[in-house]
Design a protein around this motif. Structure first.
Motif, short mmCIF file in Angstrom:
data_model
loop_
_atom_site.label_atom_id
_atom_site.label_comp_id
_atom_site.label_asym_id
_atom_site.label_seq_id
_atom_site.Cartn_x
_atom_site.Cartn_y
_atom_site.Cartn_z
N SER A 1 -6.62 6.90 4.15
CA SER A 1 -7.68 6.35 4.78
C SER A 1 -7.19 6.90 6.06
CB SER A 1 -7.12 5.25 4.39
OG SER A 1 -5.81 4.33 4.88
N LEU B 1 -1.43 6.77 0.10
CA LEU B 1 -3.34 6.03 0.58
C LEU B 1 -3.02 5.67 1.75
CD1 LEU B 1 -5.31 4.99 -0.86
CD2 LEU B 1 -4.13 3.20 -1.09
N CYS C 1 -9.91 8.21 -1.36
CA CYS C 1 -8.08 8.37 -1.80
C CYS C 1 -7.90 7.22 -2.63
CB CYS C 1 -8.24 7.90 -0.37
SG CYS C 1 -8.57 9.16 1.37
N TYR C 2 -8.57 5.98 -2.95
CA TYR C 2 -8.08 5.24 -4.11
C TYR C 2 -8.18 5.95 -4.88
CZ TYR C 2 -8.30 1.15 -0.76
OH TYR C 2 -7.83 0.44 0.54
N ASP D 1 -5.55 7.80 -5.64
CA ASP D 1 -4.42 6.71 -5.21
C ASP D 1 -3.56 6.18 -7.02
OD1 ASP D 1 -1.51 5.32 -4.14
OD2 ASP D 1 -3.02 3.99 -4.97
N ARG D 2 -4.23 5.98 -7.69
CA ARG D 2 -4.52 5.26 -8.50
C ARG D 2 -4.51 6.87 -9.68
NH1 ARG D 2 -2.97 1.11 -9.07
NH2 ARG D 2 -1.96 1.67 -7.26
N MET E 1 1.09 -1.30 0.23
CA MET E 1 -0.25 -0.26 -0.32
C MET E 1 1.22 1.67 0.18
SD MET E 1 -2.95 0.74 2.89
CE MET E 1 -4.33 -0.08 2.35
N ALA F 1 -13.15 5.54 -0.87
CA ALA F 1 -12.87 5.52 -2.45
C ALA F 1 -11.91 6.68 -3.11
CB ALA F 1 -14.58 4.91 -2.93
#
Length: 57
Positions: free
Chosen positions: A9, A5, A21-22, A25-26, A1, A19
Motif C-alpha cells: 500500500s 500489505l 494489493c488487498y 493479500d487475501r 495489517m 485494491a
C-alpha cells in the motif's frame, strides 16, 4: 495489517493498485507457500542459453 500489505500500500498510491494489493493479500492468506531448495530450471536454462549465445558470437 499484514506486512506485505503495508509495503504494497505504501508503493501503490492509486485506488486500483491498492485494491489489487488487498486481493493479493487475501490470496496469500489462504494459500500454501512452497519453498524449494536448489537452483530453478528457469535460471539453469537461461544460463545455458546465455552460454550458448556467447559461444556462438
Amino acid at each position: 495489517m499484514c506486512l506485505c500489505l503495508t509495503i504494497c500500500s505504501s508503493l501503490a498510491p492509486s485506488p486500483t493498485k491498492l485494491a489489487l494489493c488487498y486481493i493479493l493479500d487475501r490470496l496469500m492468506h489462504h494459500c500454501h507457500l512452497l519453498e524449494f531448495d536448489g537452483r530453478s530450471y528457469r535460471l539453469k536454462e537461461a544460463a545455458e542459453a546465455l552460454a550458448r549465445k556467447t559461444q556462438s558470437t
